[in-house]
Design a protein around this motif. Sequence first.
Motif, PDB file in Angstrom:
ATOM      1  N   UNK A  25      54.522  53.676  24.690  1.00 57.46           N
ATOM      2  CA  UNK A  25      55.735  54.645  23.965  1.00 57.46           C
ATOM      3  C   UNK A  25      56.594  53.079  22.933  1.00 57.46           C
ATOM      4  N   UNK A  26      55.985  52.166  23.858  1.00 56.19           N
ATOM      5  CA  UNK A  26      56.094  50.813  23.144  1.00 56.19           C
ATOM      6  C   UNK A  26      55.861  50.290  21.552  1.00 56.19           C
ATOM      7  N   UNK A  27      54.202  51.299  21.084  1.00 55.06           N
ATOM      8  CA  UNK A  27      53.368  51.160  20.270  1.00 55.06           C
ATOM      9  C   UNK A  27      54.651  51.458  18.597  1.00 55.06           C
ATOM     10  N   UNK A  28      55.986  52.619  19.357  1.00 56.19           N
ATOM     11  CA  UNK A  28      57.159  52.707  18.015  1.00 56.19           C
ATOM     12  C   UNK A  28      57.882  51.975  17.776  1.00 56.19           C
ATOM     13  N   UNK A  29      57.749  51.094  18.371  1.00 56.37           N
ATOM     14  CA  UNK A  29      58.303  49.799  17.745  1.00 56.37           C
ATOM     15  C   UNK A  29      57.401  48.791  17.164  1.00 56.37           C
ATOM     16  N   UNK A  30      58.527  48.817  15.794  1.00 61.69           N
ATOM     17  CA  UNK A  30      57.552  48.061  14.709  1.00 61.69           C
ATOM     18  C   UNK A  30      57.465  46.758  14.760  1.00 61.69           C
ATOM     19  N   UNK A  31      58.357  45.937  15.503  1.00 59.49           N
ATOM     20  CA  UNK A  31      57.511  44.540  15.773  1.00 59.49           C
ATOM     21  C   UNK A  31      56.730  44.620  17.107  1.00 59.49           C
ATOM     22  N   UNK A  32      57.022  45.251  17.783  1.00 61.18           N
ATOM     23  CA  UNK A  32      55.734  44.899  18.429  1.00 61.18           C
ATOM     24  C   UNK A  32      54.654  45.343  17.977  1.00 61.18           C
ATOM     25  N   UNK A  33      54.289  47.215  17.007  1.00 64.35           N
ATOM     26  CA  UNK A  33      53.361  47.233  16.703  1.00 64.35           C
ATOM     27  C   UNK A  33      52.615  45.985  15.732  1.00 64.35           C
ATOM     28  N   UNK A  34      53.570  44.797  15.186  1.00 65.26           N
ATOM     29  CA  UNK A  34      53.302  44.146  13.640  1.00 65.26           C
ATOM     30  C   UNK A  34      52.589  43.267  15.031  1.00 65.26           C
ATOM     31  N   UNK A  35      52.899  42.890  16.561  1.00 66.61           N
ATOM     32  CA  UNK A  35      52.849  41.534  16.860  1.00 66.61           C
ATOM     33  C   UNK A  35      51.522  42.303  16.756  1.00 66.61           C
ATOM     34  N   UNK A  36      50.883  43.695  17.076  1.00 64.45           N
ATOM     35  CA  UNK A  36      49.839  44.117  17.776  1.00 64.45           C
ATOM     36  C   UNK A  36      48.658  43.783  16.582  1.00 64.45           C
ATOM     37  N   UNK A  37      48.588  44.185  15.660  1.00 63.25           N
ATOM     38  CA  UNK A  37      47.815  44.030  14.822  1.00 63.25           C
ATOM     39  C   UNK A  37      47.469  42.836  14.305  1.00 63.25           C
ATOM     40  N   UNK A  38      48.808  41.571  14.507  1.00 64.25           N
ATOM     41  CA  UNK A  38      48.448  40.323  13.789  1.00 64.25           C
ATOM     42  C   UNK A  38      47.381  39.975  15.223  1.00 64.25           C
ATOM     43  N   UNK A  93      53.649  40.873  28.373  1.00 65.21           N
ATOM     44  CA  UNK A  93      55.094  40.819  28.950  1.00 65.21           C
ATOM     45  C   UNK A  93      55.985  41.845  27.953  1.00 65.21           C
ATOM     46  N   UNK A  94      55.596  41.541  26.904  1.00 68.77           N
ATOM     47  CA  UNK A  94      56.937  42.444  25.740  1.00 68.77           C
ATOM     48  C   UNK A  94      56.199  43.972  26.116  1.00 68.77           C
ATOM     49  N   UNK A  95      55.014  43.897  25.582  1.00 64.23           N
ATOM     50  CA  UNK A  95      54.733  45.773  25.754  1.00 64.23           C
ATOM     51  C   UNK A  95      55.957  46.235  26.639  1.00 64.23           C
ATOM     52  N   UNK A  96      55.484  45.315  28.131  1.00 68.50           N
ATOM     53  CA  UNK A  96      55.925  45.956  29.783  1.00 68.50           C
ATOM     54  C   UNK A  96      57.519  45.968  29.761  1.00 68.50           C
ATOM     55  N   UNK A  97      57.723  45.246  28.936  1.00 67.18           N
ATOM     56  CA  UNK A  97      59.154  44.967  29.034  1.00 67.18           C
ATOM     57  C   UNK A  97      60.004  44.897  30.144  1.00 67.18           C
ATOM     58  N   UNK A  98      61.785  45.471  30.777  1.00 63.36           N
ATOM     59  CA  UNK A  98      61.640  44.714  32.180  1.00 63.36           C
ATOM     60  C   UNK A  98      61.078  44.744  33.326  1.00 63.36           C
ATOM     61  N   UNK A  99      60.239  45.670  33.251  1.00 61.95           N
ATOM     62  CA  UNK A  99      58.828  46.297  34.627  1.00 61.95           C
ATOM     63  C   UNK A  99      58.056  45.116  34.765  1.00 61.95           C
ATOM     64  N   UNK A 100      57.633  44.561  33.234  1.00 63.45           N
ATOM     65  CA  UNK A 100      56.373  43.121  33.108  1.00 63.45           C
ATOM     66  C   UNK A 100      57.941  41.719  35.092  1.00 63.45           C
ATOM     67  N   UNK A 101      58.756  41.976  34.710  1.00 64.82           N
ATOM     68  CA  UNK A 101      59.470  40.573  35.823  1.00 64.82           C
ATOM     69  C   UNK A 101      59.463  41.228  37.036  1.00 64.82           C
ATOM     70  N   UNK A 102      58.476  42.417  37.836  1.00 60.29           N
ATOM     71  CA  UNK A 102      59.081  43.162  38.939  1.00 60.29           C
ATOM     72  C   UNK A 102      57.388  43.491  39.374  1.00 60.29           C
ATOM     73  N   UNK A 103      56.580  42.602  40.745  1.00 59.07           N
ATOM     74  CA  UNK A 103      55.609  42.641  41.060  1.00 59.07           C
ATOM     75  C   UNK A 103      55.715  43.597  41.895  1.00 59.07           C
TER      76      UNK A 103
END
Length: 380
Positions: A270-283, A325-335
Motif C-alpha cells: 500500500x506504500x504506492x498510494x503515497x504520492x511522494x513515494x510514487x514520485x520517487x519510484x518514478x524518478x 527503506x522508505x517503502x518499508x517504513x518502520x518495519x525496515x528498522x527491525x531484522x
Amino acid sequence: MGLPEFRATVREWLADALSGEFAPLRGLGGPGREHEAFEERLAWDRHLAAAGWTCLGWPVEHGGRGLDLAHRVVFHEEYARAGAPARVSHVGEELLGPTLIALGTPAQCQRFLPRIRAVEELWCQGYSEPGAGSDLAAVATRAVLDGDRWVIDGQKVWTSLAHVAHWCFLLARTTPGSTRHAGLSYLLVPMDQPGVTVRPIEQLTGGSEFNEVFLDCAHTAADLVVGAPGDGWSVAMRTLGFERGVSTLGLQVGFRRELDALVELARDSGALEDPLLRERLARARMGLEVMRSHALRTIGDAGYGASVTKLVWATWHQGLGELAMAVLGAAGMVAPEGELTEWQRLFLFSRADTIYGGSNEIQRNVIAERVLGLPREPRP
C-alpha cells in the motif's frame, strides 16, 4: 551469428543450465552477498568455462571467443535477466586478463590466461591502503628487487575476496624517493606464502568479503611485473578502465530487477498510494533509463566517460537502498529473527557503492579537472 540469434542461444543455454543442479543458485552472490554458496558458484563458473561462456571478449589466440562489444552486451543482459548467480572469477577475467592481453609479456599471458579462462586460479586487486584509498597515488607499500625476486612490505585494505584468491595484482612503490604517480610498479603476487596474511573485515551486513592484506617480506618473481618497473600507474589506470566496461550493462539489468521488485513491494504493502513515494519510484525509473542510455553511448570509451558512468550508477543504486527503506517504513528498522532482509542488506551495502571502484569525490575531481579544465583541488 547475428544478435537476435545470439541472444536466443544465450537465453536457451542459461535456461537449461539453471534448471538442473544449478537452479538453487539463481540470484545468489554479488556485492554484500559473496558468502552465499561460494563453492557452488565456483563450480558454476567452471561449468560456464567448459561450455565456452567465459572470456567472451578475449582474442581467440588467448583462449577467448573474440566477440564484439554488441554480442558481449547481449550476453551480460541475458545473464542478469536469467537471475544467474554472481560470478566469482570476475576480477581475473574482466580486470587482469584484459590487462595482460594489452600489456603483459608473452610468458605472463601463457602462464596466467589459460588458468583464468578455466577458473582454476582466482585473483584479487591490491590497490587501496589505509592511507591510500581514494587517493591511490599515495601508495606506500614498497617492493625491492633482490636478485630474481621482488620483496614486498606493506598493507592493503578493502581487498575484495582476498581470502579465497590464489593471486593478487597490486601496486607497490619500487623507486626509492618517488612520490605520487611516479615510481610505482604493477606486480603479480602469489597469496599462498608465509609473507602474506589476510584478515577479513566484518561488514554491517554481517559478511566479510572485504579484507586487510598484510605483506611482510612477501615475494614474487622478478619477471612478474606488468609493464615497465616504475610505470605501474598507467597499467593500473588501464585496469580500472576495464573494471568500468561492458559488464556494467549486466549490472544495470540487475538494478532494474531490484527496482521492479521494490515497486511490487510498494504496491502490495500500500506504500504506492503515497504520492511522494510514487514520485520517487518514478524518478528512480527515469534515472535507470538515463543510466542505460549513457552507458550504451560511452561504453568502450577510453576517455573519462567511465568516471561519469561510475558516478551515476553508484549514486543511483545508493538512492535505491534509501528508497527501499522508505517503502518499508518502520518495519525496515527491525531484522526478523536477527537476519537481515534483502532490502536491509541492499541499503547497508549500498553505502559502499559511492566509495569502492573510485569514490564519488574522486570521480567528480577527475571530471572537473581533466574534462572541464577547472583548477586542481589544493593538496595539503
